[in-house]
Write an enzyme that holds these catalytic residues in place. Structure first.
Site, PDB file in Angstrom:
ATOM      1  N   GLU B 140       0.837  -1.222   0.000  1.00  0.00           N
ATOM      2  CA  GLU B 140       0.000   0.000   0.000  1.00  0.00           C
ATOM      3  C   GLU B 140       0.862   1.257   0.000  1.00  0.00           C
ATOM      4  O   GLU B 140       0.514   2.261  -0.631  1.00  0.00           O
ATOM      5  CB  GLU B 140      -0.918  -0.009   1.218  1.00  0.00           C
ATOM      6  CG  GLU B 140      -1.886  -1.191   1.291  1.00  0.00           C
ATOM      7  CD  GLU B 140      -2.780  -1.313   0.056  1.00  0.00           C
ATOM      8  OE1 GLU B 140      -3.176  -2.454  -0.270  1.00  0.00           O
ATOM      9  OE2 GLU B 140      -3.070  -0.290  -0.599  1.00  0.00           O
ATOM     10  N   HIS B 143       1.647   2.118  -3.402  1.00  0.00           N
ATOM     11  CA  HIS B 143       0.586   2.897  -4.084  1.00  0.00           C
ATOM     12  C   HIS B 143       0.688   4.366  -3.728  1.00  0.00           C
ATOM     13  O   HIS B 143       0.651   5.242  -4.599  1.00  0.00           O
ATOM     14  CB  HIS B 143      -0.791   2.389  -3.666  1.00  0.00           C
ATOM     15  CG  HIS B 143      -1.227   1.134  -4.351  1.00  0.00           C
ATOM     16  ND1 HIS B 143      -1.066   0.899  -5.685  1.00  0.00           N
ATOM     17  CD2 HIS B 143      -1.819   0.023  -3.862  1.00  0.00           C
ATOM     18  CE1 HIS B 143      -1.540  -0.282  -5.999  1.00  0.00           C
ATOM     19  NE2 HIS B 143      -2.011  -0.853  -4.907  1.00  0.00           N
ATOM     20  N   HIS B 149      -0.664  -1.274  -9.726  1.00  0.00           N
ATOM     21  CA  HIS B 149      -0.556  -2.736  -9.662  1.00  0.00           C
ATOM     22  C   HIS B 149       0.213  -3.234 -10.876  1.00  0.00           C
ATOM     23  O   HIS B 149       0.197  -2.632 -11.944  1.00  0.00           O
ATOM     24  CB  HIS B 149      -1.956  -3.346  -9.662  1.00  0.00           C
ATOM     25  CG  HIS B 149      -2.596  -3.313  -8.313  1.00  0.00           C
ATOM     26  ND1 HIS B 149      -3.962  -3.272  -8.116  1.00  0.00           N
ATOM     27  CD2 HIS B 149      -2.054  -3.281  -7.085  1.00  0.00           C
ATOM     28  CE1 HIS B 149      -4.237  -3.244  -6.831  1.00  0.00           C
ATOM     29  NE2 HIS B 149      -3.084  -3.239  -6.166  1.00  0.00           N
TER      30      HIS B 149
END
Lengths: 222, 425
Positions: B140, B143, B149
């Site tokens: 995470e 991100h 992804h």
């Protein structure tokens, strides 16, 4: 252990409603594909202009609601119960669903059938991150050729024998002894694929793996 | 109307910063603050364990990128760049509700919020059951830093959770992906050297092995040449791995290795230490009765101190000490300066290409067994000294000529700092 207060731990039991809705049919599969970026989400600017009261973040709630509703819909055999999210799709929607399904199957390493089969269902129910998938970054940077390093510790035995002859380095380079002083140097392939040079009865081996080095590092678990 | 306008702005902003194939650079500064928010503690792990896992997760990203992360529990929340919290169902004011146990276990928002579904069974780094909080946190954070992804096997940015391998790390391409966004790790080094050590095989043969070390201030990295990266978990504080050396770092390492001698010295300021390889610590007193640290002027008469760096050249059994624009060749045989020294560095190591020369104030002089070559490092650049191989190919090359410079981060990869607060987890 989960923190509990009730004697029977009922307050930490995962209430049934707290279980993620399992993807069991095409409707939920479609919602899964929408949620994680395989089916182009609605373009909110346009949608907004059409329906100013909608809110981009409601999109996901709406999906969530459809998932819940989908459950209720699927439980009631009586078609009349189906809400305004009808499960019948236009031809175009069906095509979009199938191509999204194929894309998901492809990137997940499944057999690309375009059919919502068992393998696809299982893959969709795996734990995953909630951030949608974007265009797959498949052309990732490439690792450098591992040719320049470890000439001293080539694992590839073909290189071991030419350690000197290929000009990887000469004794002069490595040990720089003037021509009067030279060491008996011969190359012997270690069975454990390390390069070793035998210098005057001491064999000089390659780079030590991470087992060696400063073994005194305290607490270096990684 | 205001809410609609805000939503319109957010979605526009999201589209603008939408993840292109290789992501987007989410932060323009390199030191980022993070916090596990008080209303977002998990009910499954102790708060200390949660914070430890997040400290480790952030450290793993700073080990492979120029970014540094510091836990900030004091500043006003709006000054914190990345906020982490656990919740179930509707949580923490987030518009994306969690779905309960199974399926979605966490999500991250580009504006720096990371949420974990506390209905999932998250476990600590050493557990082999449940969902590894460390692995999910690293994903995470990827991100939030701007990585999308990817379905590439082995990548930490795969959307689905793969059962926790014994010890996952960032692979080559994840490292290059984050460096593609924030650049490679650059910086000067105090010294670089191959540490030679002798071991006996079960058959009684003497095996000589080496490991490569980069040192900067009070830290060091072991560099795994065969893997093109530093050892997982580095940098480490100097005094953890090199017992007795000054904790704020050294100026130079010299390994005098010949038929008659095998001695390792470290230099700092006007002093030097002799290193006991067998016991992996500095000598307090050596077999000659010398006590350490000793003065450089005592052990190496004629050599000034402090020095910039030094290395031992087996070709002529001299130690070359660098200071400013001068170099001092010291004969270990006669224990005195070689005739005609000091000379300018440019005279002894002339440029092969006009104008491409470090001139002086060299940071590190390093003979590499892996590359079989001598390197002079200064700042983020290095110059390779033309060896017999290069001169065999190009006879016109001057002896000890310096080949055109290259960037250090193009030859030795991922030697990245971490924030001082993250040095010891």
């Amino acid at each position: 252990e989960k923190l509990f207060h009730s004697r029977d731990h009922s307050d930490v039991q995962t209430p049934q409603s707290h279980r993620a809705a399992v993807v069991t049919d095409e409707l939920k599969a479609e919602l899964f594909l929408s949620r994680y970026g395989f089916i182009k989400p609605v373009n909110w600017e346009e949608a907004q202009l059409e329906d100013p009261d909608s809110d981009p973040d409601d999109f996901l709630d709406d999906l969530q609601a459809r998932i819940q509703e989908g459950t209720s819909v699927l439980h009631s055999r009586d078609k009349s119960q189906i809400g305004h999210h009808d499960v019948f799709k236009s031809q175009a929607e069906n095509r979009a669903f199938i191509s999204a399904l194929k894309e998901f199957q492809r990137v997940s390493g499944l057999v690309v059938t375009g059919v919502f089969d068992e393998a696809t269902k299982e893959a969709m129910n795996k734990p995953r991150c909630g951030v949608p998938d974007q265009n797959m970054d498949l052309n990732a940077p490439v690792e450098p050729e591992n040719n320049q390093t470890d000439s001293f510790d080539k694992t590839d035995s073909n290189n071991t024998s030419d350690l000197f002859s290929s000009g990887n380095y000469s004794e002069d380079d490595l040990f720089g002894f003037n021509n009067t002083e030279s060491f008996l140097v011969n190359i012997s392939n270690d069975t454990n694929s390390n390069t070793s040079m035998n210098i005057n009865n001491t064999s000089v081996d390659g780079e030590m793996g991470n087992v060696g080095g400063n073994t005194n590092q305290s607490g270096a678990v990684r | 109307r205001r809410r609609r306008h805000l939503a319109f702005l957010v979605s526009g902003r999201r589209r603008k910063r939408d993840l292109a194939e290789s992501g987007f650079m989410a932060f323009s500064k390199t030191v980022l603050k993070w916090r596990l928010i008080g209303e977002g503690y998990s009910s499954q792990l102790s708060v200390e364990e949660q914070r430890y896992v997040f400290r480790l997760a952030f450290r793993m990203w700073s080990e492979v990128s120029p970014l540094e992360f510091v836990e900030d529990v004091w500043s006003p929340l709006e000054d914190v760049d990345i906020k982490l919290g656990f919740g179930t169902g509707r949580h923490l004011g987030c518009s994306q509700r969690f779905d309960g146990t199974g399926q979605e276990f966490a999500h991250a928002w580009f504006l720096g919020d990371i949420h974990f579904d506390d209905d999932e069974h998250f476990t600590g780094p050493n557990s082999h059951s449940g969902i590894s909080l460390l692995k999910v946190a690293v994903h995470e954070i990827g991100h939030v830093l701007g990585l999308p992804h990817t379905y590439r096997p082995g990548s930490i940015m795969q959307p689905s959770y793969l059962p926790h391998e014994s010890s996952f790390e960032m692979d080559w391409m994840d490292r290059k992906a984050i460096q593609h966004l924030y650049g490679a790790c650059k910086g000067r080094f105090d010294t670089v050297f191959d540490w030679i050590r002798k071991e006996k095989t079960p058959y009684g043969d003497l095996i000589v092995r080496f490991n490569t070390y980069f040192m900067r201030d009070g830290w060091y990295w072991l560099y795994e040449n065969r893997n093109n990266r530093t050892r997982y978990g580095d940098p480490v504080a100097l005094q953890i791995g090199w017992h007795g050396l000054p904790s704020d770092g050294v100026d130079a390492h010299v390994h005098v290795w010949s038929k008659k001698r095998d001695v390792v010295y470290f230099f700092k300021g006007t002093q030097f230490w002799k290193y006991d390889n067998e016991n992996d610590q500095v000598f307090i007193k050596d077999s000659d009765g010398h006590r350490y640290p000793r003065l450089v002027s005592e052990g190496f008469p004629g050599v000034p101190s402090p020095i910039d760096t030094a290395f031992y050249d087996r070709r002529d059994s001299h130690i070359y000490f660098f200071k400013g624009t001068q170099v001092f060749a010291f004969s270990v045989e006669t224990s005195s300066l070689a005739r005609g020294f000091p000379k300018t560095i440019r005279d002894v190591f002339p440029p092969v290409e006009r104008g491409d020369h470090p001139d002086g104030h060299i940071d590190a002089a390093y003979f590499s067994y892996t590359h079989s070559a001598i390197f002079l490092l200064k700042g983020t650049r290095f110059w390779q000294v033309a060896g017999s191989r290069q001169r065999w190919r190009r006879p016109l090359l001057p002896r000890n000529g310096l080949l055109p410079h290259r960037e250090v981060d193009q030859q030795w990869f991922d030697i990245c700092n971490v924030h001082p607060t993250a040095l010891k987890l």
